[in-house]
Design a protein around this motif. Structure first.
Motif, mmCIF file in Angstrom:
data_model
loop_
_atom_site.group_PDB
_atom_site.id
_atom_site.type_symbol
_atom_site.label_atom_id
_atom_site.label_comp_id
_atom_site.label_asym_id
_atom_site.label_seq_id
_atom_site.Cartn_x
_atom_site.Cartn_y
_atom_site.Cartn_z
ATOM 1 N N THR A 125 0.833 -1.212 0.000
ATOM 2 C CA THR A 125 0.000 0.000 0.000
ATOM 3 C C THR A 125 0.864 1.258 0.000
ATOM 4 O O THR A 125 1.909 1.311 0.637
ATOM 5 C CB THR A 125 -0.921 0.098 1.226
ATOM 6 O OG1 THR A 125 -0.199 -0.327 2.354
ATOM 7 C CG2 THR A 125 -2.170 -0.685 1.046
ATOM 8 N N LEU A 126 0.340 2.232 -0.706
ATOM 9 C CA LEU A 126 0.901 3.577 -0.653
ATOM 10 C C LEU A 126 0.002 4.347 0.297
ATOM 11 O O LEU A 126 -1.132 4.648 -0.020
ATOM 12 C CB LEU A 126 0.884 4.193 -2.052
ATOM 13 C CG LEU A 126 1.324 5.628 -2.189
ATOM 14 C CD1 LEU A 126 2.797 5.758 -1.885
ATOM 15 C CD2 LEU A 126 1.045 6.129 -3.579
ATOM 16 N N MET A 127 0.525 4.613 1.505
ATOM 17 C CA MET A 127 -0.337 5.277 2.487
ATOM 18 C C MET A 127 -0.612 6.705 2.071
ATOM 19 O O MET A 127 -1.716 7.195 2.165
ATOM 20 C CB MET A 127 0.354 5.280 3.852
ATOM 21 C CG MET A 127 0.470 3.938 4.499
ATOM 22 S SD MET A 127 1.014 4.097 6.185
ATOM 23 C CE MET A 127 2.694 4.644 5.979
ATOM 24 N N ASN A 128 0.445 7.371 1.651
ATOM 25 C CA ASN A 128 0.291 8.788 1.390
ATOM 26 C C ASN A 128 1.291 9.210 0.332
ATOM 27 O O ASN A 128 2.380 8.661 0.243
ATOM 28 C CB ASN A 128 0.545 9.572 2.687
ATOM 29 C CG ASN A 128 0.160 11.018 2.546
ATOM 30 O OD1 ASN A 128 -0.534 11.386 1.610
ATOM 31 N ND2 ASN A 128 0.617 11.847 3.457
ATOM 32 N N HIS A 180 4.877 7.567 1.278
ATOM 33 C CA HIS A 180 4.885 6.772 2.506
ATOM 34 C C HIS A 180 4.325 5.400 2.195
ATOM 35 O O HIS A 180 3.156 5.277 1.868
ATOM 36 C CB HIS A 180 4.070 7.457 3.599
ATOM 37 C CG HIS A 180 4.736 8.663 4.136
ATOM 38 N ND1 HIS A 180 4.625 9.891 3.548
ATOM 39 C CD2 HIS A 180 5.559 8.836 5.195
ATOM 40 C CE1 HIS A 180 5.334 10.778 4.220
ATOM 41 N NE2 HIS A 180 5.916 10.157 5.228
#
Lengths: 176, 356, 371
Positions: free
Chosen positions: A55-58, A89
């Protein structure tokens, strides 16, 4: 896996790239990488068995506002070296570790490779960074403004530090 | 009553008009006002609220105030609408739903027009609403209206089939299309009502009871769909299509659609009452007969008829505030895959039973 | 001769009863079938992030209220935790307990709005008002504590704006007691209703791998069958002290990850929140809620990304400090913003009526998407 181990792994995989860990700041370390190698590195980070950053959080654009005064040959002072940055992130849901990446590009040519094909959620985040900072994400399928109106003035990016509110928008006075 | 009016005014045509218009003014319009209020009060009390409380005692004048407000409103019409159709549509809907009352026997004395094709007329004239809805939706030149109108038309036309089949079943039992006759057959006590097998002799009556119950459920569901009430209020699905076919309407034209909806509710409730629940007949006999006061009987009959109809209206309101809404394709599934086959099966079985 | 046909383009919003705010959806329709959905955002854009750069750190708190305006407490909490981590300060126990109770009450209130409006979207109006009557009680508790009913500015960096009301504990217990039967009532009235199940089961199925790739978080992710809750997996505040379960979608009536699962997961989450409140409410220690509030917030140079579990999903704050009184950059990773991205994928091939169902089940708040 700790950040140091991940860096080591990255350095082994991409020996010719510049990969710098920036942990001078007291709070959170992050990894600085080259803008053009971003997709390869990200793909590796996502798919490698021991990393699995799924996952790309941000994803946030930042105006570093770090121009320094330099004198050219004729002795005129001018500002140079200002960069825009993109922070990624990442998080691995399966292995539960995090990593922050940073990419810096000169403001004159703010071009970063898109990671939309790697993490779908980068789509709107990248559009937002383009909208607010004018960072151009190469190979993005639909890089248009997202939060600002579609007919907002070209080349006017509100979150840049030198942004000045225009006086008129579509003939309407803005600071009313 | 028609003969009575002829004697009173001495002219056939005038008597006819009075007879036709009397139920409208005496009962339907006050009812529509009350029903709108009742809906708000019913929903409020179901939802732990009070509802309108400010206009009059417990808000009883609320609808009157609303109607006055709607009358005062500017008659808005978007510039790109089809003017003549747009203006005509609400009247057509209003007319269609109110004309249906002309053949309903409110009591043995009080019936607008006791024609022999009453049931047929009722089904035909209430289908006129479809034309009005399609006109309104199309002429509004609004995509939501158009979608709403299309949904509404397909829904009403589909659901007319089970209604008609059940009505046919009842015609087979009663042998009449005249609503007055059908009501009169179920006279005396409640075990003569059609829902309990009518006046058929012996074993046939008991065989008929489950079939009649099924027929009643089918006609109740399909008339619910015909008048666009929840769970079949898809044409005006507020959360999807804003207001469906009357999105563009305002002021009095909007009120026409609104009143027509409530009148329709009552009309189909009366139809069910007549077909299954003895029409205007009292379930327990008449006070007027016991006391020997003959003029009391029609009033009692009217009371019973109105109460039975209003109970069904209340059930419709109750359903509306309890159930969610179906989707278009599910609505069609209910009609074509369940209601129509079952209603035809009931028709066949009733045919066999009546042979006994 | 072939008849020329073309798709109908329907603009849903920005003024529409069920777009949950000012969202504009451009639908390409073939009859009632949806071929494509293009969301257009930005009708509520205030450029919150630009404002923050001109504010001091405590002044940002009221701005965070206005993002997800249905869960202001949770937004406050996320911001406060981020700045506290940047500063490295310790928070009194009392404050931590009150924060957790407030955040969980807020989660219940937010889910109630989500469930209630979801019922309205599908045509059931009554559950909406039942739930709002209960939400009212939570808002009253908040109002007595901090004076505001929607935008609280309650959780400050290092503490709270007010101590709790003397009646707080009793009223919260009353609410918890009264609320449990209401969940059963909601389930009987709406959740297991045949029509409701028909409308929502197998609609807008979100498979787990797609959800992860799109970065979906919160109830929507858990409904796809992934046991992931930041309160358990990456505990912040004092959540590691409480016992609660993470409900996941099981596809009871359809496929795992359908709209019904997303709806029902919120019902289950409310029960878990009640559980947390019950454990916390009796153990609030004494103390001063403002003892740790710094007089002047001037964090060291650095950047931090912190995330908390909001009712809508993972709320992340990315703050860069340049060592001055004002944040250099505040970026908010709004859960609704990310959850909304997958919308087009979910809607393809469904009917117009299902668009509403899917949008309601994702539970977006436009104040947060547009910031």
């Amino acid at each position: 896996m700790s950040v140091e181990e991940i860096i080591q792994k990255l350095k082994d995989k991409f020996p010719h790239s510049e990969i710098i860990i920036d942990n001078e700041l007291p709070v959170e370390p992050f990894v600085v990488i080259n803008a053009l190698e971003l997709p390869q590195i990200c793909k590796f980070l996502r798919d490698d068995e021991s990393l699995l950053f799924d996952t790309l959080m941000n994803l946030s654009g930042v105006d570093d506002n770090n121009a320094t005064k330099v004198k050219d040959e004729e002795g005129n002072e001018k500002l140079e070296g200002r960069t825009l940055s993109v922070y990624y992130h990442l998080h691995s849901m399966k292995l539960d570790h995090k990593l922050a990446l940073k990419v810096s590009v000169p403001i004159e040519k703010p071009e970063v490779e898109s990671v939309e094909s790697i993490w779908k959620c980068a789509d709107w985040h990248e559009r937002e960074a383009f909208d607010m900072y004018g960072i151009i994400f190469l190979n993005h399928p639909n890089l248009i403004r997202i939060l600002m109106p579609y007919d907002w003035e070209e080349g006017s990016y509100p979150l840049r530090k030198d942004f000045e509110t225009p006086e008129f928008y579509n003939g309407m006075k803005i600071p009313y | 009553m028609y003969d009575f009016l002829v004697n009173l005014v001495g002219n056939n045509i005038v008597a006819f008009f009075i007879a036709a218009a009397l139920p409208l003014f005496l009962f339907i319009l006050p009812y529509a006002l009350l029903a709108v209020l009742a809906e708000r009060k019913v929903s409020a009390h179901m939802q732990d609220r009070l509802g309108p409380m400010r206009t009059g005692y417990h808000g009883i004048l609320q609808t009157v105030a609303d109607i006055l407000k709607l009358i005062q409103k500017e008659d808005l019409r978007a510039s790109s609408t089809d003017k003549s159709l747009f203006n005509f549509a609400p009247y057509l809907v209003f007319m269609g739903s109110f004309a249906a009352f002309a053949v309903l026997p409110f009591s043995s004395f009080f019936i607008g027009s006791s024609i022999d094709v009453g049931l047929f007329y009722f089904l035909a004239i209430s289908s006129l609403v479809v034309a009005g809805i399609l006109m309104g939706g199309w002429s509004s030149n609004n995509k939501y209206s158009l979608l709403g109108a299309m949904r509404s038309v397909s829904q009403i036309i589909s659901y007319e089939i089970p209604t008609a089949v059940v009505v046919l079943t009842m015609v087979m039992i009663t042998g009449s299309l005249n609503l007055h006759t059908i009501s009169d057959q179920q006279t005396a006590f409640f075990w003569n009502w059609n829902i309990l097998g009518g006046t058929l002799p012996g074993i046939a009556k008991f065989l008929l009871i489950p079939l009649m119950l099924g027929a009643f459920i089918i006609i109740f569901i399909s008339t619910l769909a015909e008048v666009n009430r929840t769970p079949f209020d898809i044409p005006e699905a507020e959360s999807e299509l804003v207001a469906g076919f009357f999105t563009e309407y305002s002021g009095m034209r909007f009120a026409m659609f609104f009143l027509a909806e409530y009148a329709n509710m009552l009309a189909v409730s009366f139809l069910i009452t007549i077909l299954f629940f003895g029409g205007y007949h009292s379930p327990l006999g008449y006070l007027g007969n016991t006391l020997g006061v003959e003029w009391l009987v029609p009033i009692e009959q009217f009371f019973w008829f109105a109460s039975k109809g209003l109970i069904f209206v209340l059930i419709q309101m109750w359903l509306r505030w309890t159930l969610p809404r179906l989707r278009v394709d599910q609505l069609m599934t209910v009609c074509w895959k369940y209601l129509i086959p079952y209603s035809i099966a009931i028709l066949l079985l009733v045919g066999l039973v009546t042979l006994i | 001769m072939a008849i020329k046909t073309e798709e109908m383009v329907l603009n849903m919003g920005p003024q529409h009863p069920s777009t949950h705010g000012v969202l504009r959806l451009e639908l390409e329709l073939e009859g009632e079938l949806v071929l494509n959905v293009i969301p257009h955002l930005g009708y509520l854009h205030r450029c919150f992030e630009k404002h923050c750069e001109a504010m001091t750190y405590p002044q940002v708190v009221p701005y965070t209220d206005r993002m997800d305006y249905l869960a202001s407490m949770s937004n406050n909490l996320g911001y406060a935790i981020t700045v506290e981590r940047l500063l490295g300060i310790e928070i009194p126990e009392r404050v931590e307990y009150i924060r957790v109770i407030m955040a969980e009450l807020q989660r219940i209130a937010s889910h109630m709005v989500a469930l209630g409006t979801y019922g309205v979207d599908i045509g059931a109006f009554t559950p909406f008002l039942f739930l709002f009557a209960e939400r009212e009680k939570i808002l009253t508790i908040f109002e007595e504590t901090c004076g505001a009913r929607l935008l609280y500015n309650y959780i400050w960096v290092g503490g709270l704006s007010h101590d709790i009301h003397p009646d707080f504990v009793r009223k919260t217990k009353d609410f918890v007691r009264d609320f449990k039967p209401r969940i059963t009532e909601l389930n009987n009235l709406l959740s297991y209703n045949k029509i409701f199940v028909e409308r929502t089961a197998n609609i807008g199925i979100l498979p787990a791998d797609v959800a992860i790739n799109y970065g979906i978080t919160g109830p929507n992710l858990r409904a796809s069958g992934i046991k992931w809750d930041l309160r358990k997996n990456d505990p912040y505040s004092i959540y590691d002290r409480f016992e609660f379960d993470i409900p996941v979608g099981e596809g009871l009536y359809g496929t795992t990850g359908d709209s019904w699962d997303r709806y029902y997961l919120r019902v289950l989450e409310m029960e878990q929140s009640i559980k947390i409140i019950e454990q916390a409410i009796d153990n609030i220690p004494d103390g001063d809620v403002q003892s740790a509030v710094p007089k002047r917030i001037k964090p060291p140079k650095g950047s931090i990304y912190t995330r908390v579990e909001n009712p809508k999903g993972e709320l992340g704050y990315f703050i860069i400090s340049d060592g001055s009184l004002n944040p250099f950059r505040v970026k908010v990773r709004a859960p609704s913003f990310v959850n909304m991205e997958v919308f087009n994928e979910l809607c393809k091939g469904h009917f117009v009526a299902d668009i509403i169902t899917i949008l309601g089940s994702i539970d977006v708040v436009l104040g947060e998407i547009d910031r």
